[in-house]
Design a protein around this motif. Sequence first.
Motif, short mmCIF file in Angstrom:
data_model
loop_
_atom_site.label_atom_id
_atom_site.label_comp_id
_atom_site.label_asym_id
_atom_site.label_seq_id
_atom_site.Cartn_x
_atom_site.Cartn_y
_atom_site.Cartn_z
N MET A 1 10.44 8.75 -3.58
CA MET A 1 10.26 7.39 -3.08
C MET A 1 8.79 7.16 -2.77
SD MET A 1 12.42 5.77 -0.08
CE MET A 1 12.09 4.29 0.70
N ALA A 2 8.30 6.01 -3.16
CA ALA A 2 6.89 5.68 -2.95
C ALA A 2 6.61 5.40 -1.48
CB ALA A 2 6.52 4.47 -3.78
N THR A 3 5.54 5.96 -1.02
CA THR A 3 5.14 5.71 0.36
C THR A 3 4.17 4.56 0.40
OG1 THR A 3 3.29 7.24 0.25
CG2 THR A 3 5.43 8.15 0.91
N VAL A 4 3.95 4.04 1.58
CA VAL A 4 3.02 2.94 1.77
C VAL A 4 1.61 3.38 1.38
CG1 VAL A 4 2.00 1.38 3.48
CG2 VAL A 4 4.44 1.90 3.54
N GLN A 5 1.27 4.64 1.68
CA GLN A 5 -0.06 5.16 1.35
C GLN A 5 -0.28 5.18 -0.17
OE1 GLN A 5 2.05 6.84 3.42
NE2 GLN A 5 1.07 6.51 5.39
N THR A 6 0.73 5.53 -0.93
CA THR A 6 0.62 5.56 -2.39
C THR A 6 0.35 4.16 -2.93
OG1 THR A 6 2.18 7.41 -2.45
CG2 THR A 6 1.78 6.24 -4.51
N ASP A 8 -0.96 1.70 -1.28
CA ASP A 8 -2.30 1.30 -0.83
C ASP A 8 -3.38 1.90 -1.72
OD1 ASP A 8 -1.57 -0.36 1.24
OD2 ASP A 8 -1.69 1.20 2.78
N LYS A 9 -3.19 3.12 -2.17
CA LYS A 9 -4.17 3.75 -3.07
C LYS A 9 -4.23 3.00 -4.40
CE LYS A 9 -3.93 8.42 -1.26
NZ LYS A 9 -3.53 9.82 -1.52
N LYS A 42 -7.04 -11.44 -8.92
CA LYS A 42 -6.83 -11.34 -7.48
C LYS A 42 -6.01 -10.10 -7.15
CE LYS A 42 -8.15 -15.62 -6.21
NZ LYS A 42 -8.99 -16.06 -5.17
N VAL A 43 -6.25 -9.56 -5.96
CA VAL A 43 -5.47 -8.44 -5.45
C VAL A 43 -4.98 -8.85 -4.06
CG1 VAL A 43 -5.52 -6.03 -4.72
CG2 VAL A 43 -6.75 -6.73 -6.77
N TYR A 44 -3.68 -8.92 -3.90
CA TYR A 44 -3.07 -9.29 -2.63
C TYR A 44 -2.37 -8.06 -2.04
CZ TYR A 44 -3.86 -14.11 -4.09
OH TYR A 44 -4.44 -15.29 -4.49
N PRO A 45 -1.91 -8.14 -0.79
CA PRO A 45 -1.25 -6.97 -0.19
C PRO A 45 -0.03 -6.46 -0.95
CG PRO A 45 -1.82 -8.55 1.51
CD PRO A 45 -2.13 -9.20 0.19
N SER A 46 0.70 -7.33 -1.64
CA SER A 46 1.92 -6.89 -2.33
C SER A 46 1.87 -7.02 -3.84
CB SER A 46 3.12 -7.70 -1.82
OG SER A 46 3.30 -7.49 -0.45
N VAL A 47 1.00 -7.87 -4.36
CA VAL A 47 0.94 -8.13 -5.81
C VAL A 47 -0.51 -8.25 -6.26
CG1 VAL A 47 3.17 -9.32 -5.89
CG2 VAL A 47 1.09 -10.63 -5.52
N PHE A 48 -0.69 -8.18 -7.60
CA PHE A 48 -1.99 -8.45 -8.20
C PHE A 48 -1.79 -9.49 -9.29
CE2 PHE A 48 -0.17 -4.94 -10.51
CZ PHE A 48 -0.46 -5.19 -11.84
N VAL A 49 -2.84 -10.27 -9.58
CA VAL A 49 -2.77 -11.38 -10.51
C VAL A 49 -3.74 -11.13 -11.66
CG1 VAL A 49 -3.07 -13.87 -10.81
CG2 VAL A 49 -2.16 -12.96 -8.66
N VAL A 50 -3.26 -11.35 -12.88
CA VAL A 50 -4.08 -11.22 -14.08
C VAL A 50 -4.15 -12.59 -14.75
CG1 VAL A 50 -4.29 -10.12 -16.33
CG2 VAL A 50 -3.38 -8.81 -14.39
N LYS A 51 -5.38 -13.05 -15.00
CA LYS A 51 -5.59 -14.29 -15.75
C LYS A 51 -5.64 -13.92 -17.22
CE LYS A 51 -8.60 -18.24 -16.27
NZ LYS A 51 -9.85 -18.87 -15.87
N LEU A 52 -4.71 -14.45 -18.00
CA LEU A 52 -4.58 -14.07 -19.40
C LEU A 52 -5.57 -14.83 -20.28
CD1 LEU A 52 -0.69 -14.05 -19.69
CD2 LEU A 52 -2.21 -12.10 -19.34
N ASP A 53 -6.08 -14.15 -21.31
CA ASP A 53 -6.95 -14.80 -22.30
C ASP A 53 -6.13 -15.69 -23.21
OD1 ASP A 53 -9.10 -13.47 -21.27
OD2 ASP A 53 -9.20 -11.96 -22.85
N ASP A 54 -4.90 -15.30 -23.48
CA ASP A 54 -4.03 -15.98 -24.44
C ASP A 54 -3.04 -16.84 -23.67
OD1 ASP A 54 -2.64 -16.75 -26.68
OD2 ASP A 54 -1.52 -14.88 -26.83
N GLU A 55 -3.08 -18.15 -23.86
CA GLU A 55 -2.17 -19.07 -23.16
C GLU A 55 -1.11 -19.63 -24.09
OE1 GLU A 55 -4.21 -22.05 -20.95
OE2 GLU A 55 -5.70 -20.65 -20.20
N THR A 56 -0.78 -18.94 -25.17
CA THR A 56 0.18 -19.47 -26.13
C THR A 56 1.60 -19.47 -25.60
OG1 THR A 56 0.39 -17.29 -27.15
CG2 THR A 56 -1.21 -18.80 -28.12
#
Length: 88
Positions: A1-6, A8-9, A42-56
């Motif tokens: 099971m993943a820990t909070v520290q993992t 966070d890293k 963007k990097v948030y506490p629970s998720v990260f966001v990727v802006k895509l080059d391809d918007e098709t």
Amino acid sequence: MATVQTLDKIRQSLQRHLGKKILLKANKGRKQIITKKGILEKVYPSVFVVKLDDETNGYSRVSYSYSDLLTANVKLQVFKDQNKLHVS
């Protein structure tokens, strides 16, 4: 099971690559894998966001949780040279 520290890293390692070009491979289930190029936006506490080059596909940004990286449902590769498209 993943820990909070993992998790966070993972988040901290992604923060070092903010604004860099990446190659995203995501497992969508039933042997469907999407591969897209984009910029780690963007990097948030629970998720990260990727802006895509391809918007098709009708969307310009996608977000994933850090547990997606931990379980290998999503894989990221940072481009070695940010001007040229060579994958490290």
